[in-house]
Design an enzyme around this catalytic site. Structure first.
Site, PDB file in Angstrom:
ATOM      1  N   LYS A 113     -16.453  10.664   3.822  1.00  0.00           N
ATOM      2  CA  LYS A 113     -16.336  11.734   4.795  1.00  0.00           C
ATOM      3  C   LYS A 113     -16.825  13.045   4.164  1.00  0.00           C
ATOM      4  CE  LYS A 113     -15.545  11.509   9.072  1.00  0.00           C
ATOM      5  NZ  LYS A 113     -16.594  10.826   9.824  1.00  0.00           N
ATOM      6  N   TYR A 146     -23.278   5.645   5.944  1.00  0.00           N
ATOM      7  CA  TYR A 146     -21.939   6.161   5.660  1.00  0.00           C
ATOM      8  C   TYR A 146     -21.711   6.266   4.158  1.00  0.00           C
ATOM      9  CZ  TYR A 146     -16.971   6.798   5.389  1.00  0.00           C
ATOM     10  OH  TYR A 146     -15.739   7.309   5.089  1.00  0.00           O
ATOM     11  N   ASP A 165     -16.883  15.000  -4.347  1.00  0.00           N
ATOM     12  CA  ASP A 165     -16.143  13.808  -4.756  1.00  0.00           C
ATOM     13  C   ASP A 165     -17.016  13.123  -5.796  1.00  0.00           C
ATOM     14  OD1 ASP A 165     -15.135  11.238  -5.011  1.00  0.00           O
ATOM     15  OD2 ASP A 165     -14.856  10.924  -2.849  1.00  0.00           O
TER      16      ASP A 165
HETATM   17  P1  13P Z   1     -13.935  10.237   0.907  1.00  0.00           P
HETATM   18  O1  13P Z   1     -15.085  10.966   1.570  1.00  0.00           O
HETATM   19  O2  13P Z   1     -12.759  11.117   0.705  1.00  0.00           O
HETATM   20  O3  13P Z   1     -14.374   9.557  -0.336  1.00  0.00           O
HETATM   21  O4  13P Z   1     -13.466   9.149   1.970  1.00  0.00           O
HETATM   22  C1  13P Z   1     -13.710   7.848   1.797  1.00  0.00           C
HETATM   23  C2  13P Z   1     -13.122   6.972   2.827  1.00  0.00           C
HETATM   24  O5  13P Z   1     -13.823   6.556   3.714  1.00  0.00           O
HETATM   25  C3  13P Z   1     -11.698   6.604   2.755  1.00  0.00           C
HETATM   26  O6  13P Z   1     -11.341   5.565   3.651  1.00  0.00           O
HETATM   27 MG    MG Z   2     -13.980   9.242  -2.231  1.00  0.00          MG
HETATM   28 MG    MG Z   3     -12.847  12.974  -0.141  1.00  0.00          MG
HETATM   29 MG    MG Z   4     -15.944  12.689   1.054  1.00  0.00          MG
END
Ligand code: 13P
Ligand code: MG
Ligand code: MG
Ligand code: MG
Ligand code: 13P
Ligand code: MG
Length: 363
Positions: free
Chosen positions: A233, A230, A11
């Protein structure tokens, strides 16, 4: 001919939130990859799932090759520059280190690679997920490789009958990689005992016991283990070889149609079903429901034909409608109980500090 398939995903920024990369970012990434075709690469395909850009590269350098990883790093870095210029959200989000150190492991991007002697016909799939964890593939892969209720090939084909070996990673180990190898069907209950805990244990690879051939590899990078906080994800990717000595492509559909609850969703902090979607789908503004896409390819001397989007046919619209109901039902209870992740999973977010402060107010 020995071929290596490398899937590398990151990402590096998205439009209007954690939704999808911009056309210019995708173009910058593709340009770097295209330039390497015919020299470093035999072939390549670039796509996105939600806000994550996925590179599928075929070559002959073997797994974890510095030149391949450096190419991906360069592509993601150049894409990040564009994302910064456009002011995209989370520009360079998954590039957690400044300098390339010979291998993408530990730098943030997800990596799944396998090397094999190409079969006369070599069908395989790339699975890519957004808004979820590496363990999100546990149940679908377990059902496709070890459960005859889903994978009739385990009964019908003498090639599959000896079963598969599961290499499972303990994601709680942050100092070093820690694996266990268990054979299905003999150790089925032990495999299930580990895989049920998708936050802690994730399938890393699966092997044919009859031929010793690699069947599947899954990326297992935990961003919080690198960053200590954090940072979105993990959004895993996987490569799965299909047909003949492996389950048939269509034997992976029903396990994904189950859409099990996985970790992910808003702020990566909830449980929602893993929704099968088409490749290049933006992340959903419905709480960022976790999603997975599956692209099927054929390979000949390292050249790709395809993809076929395996979750595009009309059956999947009906599946998606059911998954939406399941997701809405869970999200109706907001932060409460199993809707939000358990404390161990949330400790990398702000709620842990707040609870510590509250402790002082207890008498
Ligand atoms: P990503 O890892 O896809 O950027 O997720 C971010 C997120 O926490 C969306 O609420
Ligand atoms: Mg993201
Ligand atoms: Mg993502
Ligand atoms: Mg991610
Ligand atoms: P076809 O006859 O369409 O190739 O079917 C092969 C098959 O067995 C599908 O599971
Ligand atoms: Mg046919």
């Amino acid at each position: 001919m020995r071929i290596t398939l490398s899937v590398l995903k990151a990402d590096i920024g998205s439009v209007g939130g954690h939704t999808l990369p911009s056309p210019a970012v995708l173009a910058a990434v593709k340009e770097v990859v295209e330039e390497a075709k015919g020299s470093l690469l035999l072939d390549a395909y670039v796509f996105h799932i939600g806000d994550d850009i996925v590179l599928l590269l075929s070559h002959t350098r073997g797994v974890a090759h510095p030149a391949i990883h450096e190419l991906a790093w360069k592509a993601f870095r150049e894409g990040t520059e564009v994302a910064k210029r456009e002011g995209l959200y989370g520009a360079g989000q998954d590039l957690l280190k400044d300098a390339f150190t010979g291998n993408l492991h530990g730098l943030g991007p997800q990596v799944a690679e396998m090397e094999f002697a190409e079969r006369p016909s070599e069908p395989f799939m790339v699975l890519a997920a957004d808004k979820t964890e590496p363990g999100a593939f546990n149940l679908p892969l377990y059902l496709a490789f070890a459960d005859p209720m889903y994978s009739s090939g385990l009964l019908l084909s003498p090639e599959l009958r000896p079963g598969f070996r599961f290499r499972i990673m303990d994601l709680a180990q942050t100092e070093r990689d820690s694996y266990i190898e268990l054979d299905a069907p003999e150790r089925l209950y032990d495999i299930a005992a580990l895989l049920r805990d998708s936050h802690r244990f994730a399938i890393a690879s699966i092997w044919s016991r009859k031929y010793g051939e690699v069947a599947a590899v899954v990326s297992t990078t935990r961003l919080r283990n690198i960053a200590g906080r954090y940072v979105g994800k993990d959004d895993p990717v996987a490569l799965v070889r299909t047909q003949k000595i492996f389950p048939a492509t269509e034997e992976f559909g029903p396990p994904f149609a189950l859409a099990p609850f996985v970790a992910g969703d808003t702020r990566g902090s909830h449980h929602l079903p893993l929704m099968p979607v088409k490749a290049n789908t933006p992340a959903s503004t419905f709480f960022c429901v976790p999603m997975v896409c599956a692209l099927g390819f054929s390979l000949k001397e390292g050249r790709l034909t395809g993809p076929v989007d395996l979750f595009a046919d009309p059956v999947w619209d009906a599946v998606r409608a059911k998954v939406v109901e399941k997701a809405q039902e869970m999200r109706r209870q907001g932060f409460y109980g199993p809707a939000m992740l358990p404390m161990e999973e949330l400790e990398y977010t702000g709620i842990a500090e707040r609870l510590k402060e509250l402790e002082r107010e207890f008498s």
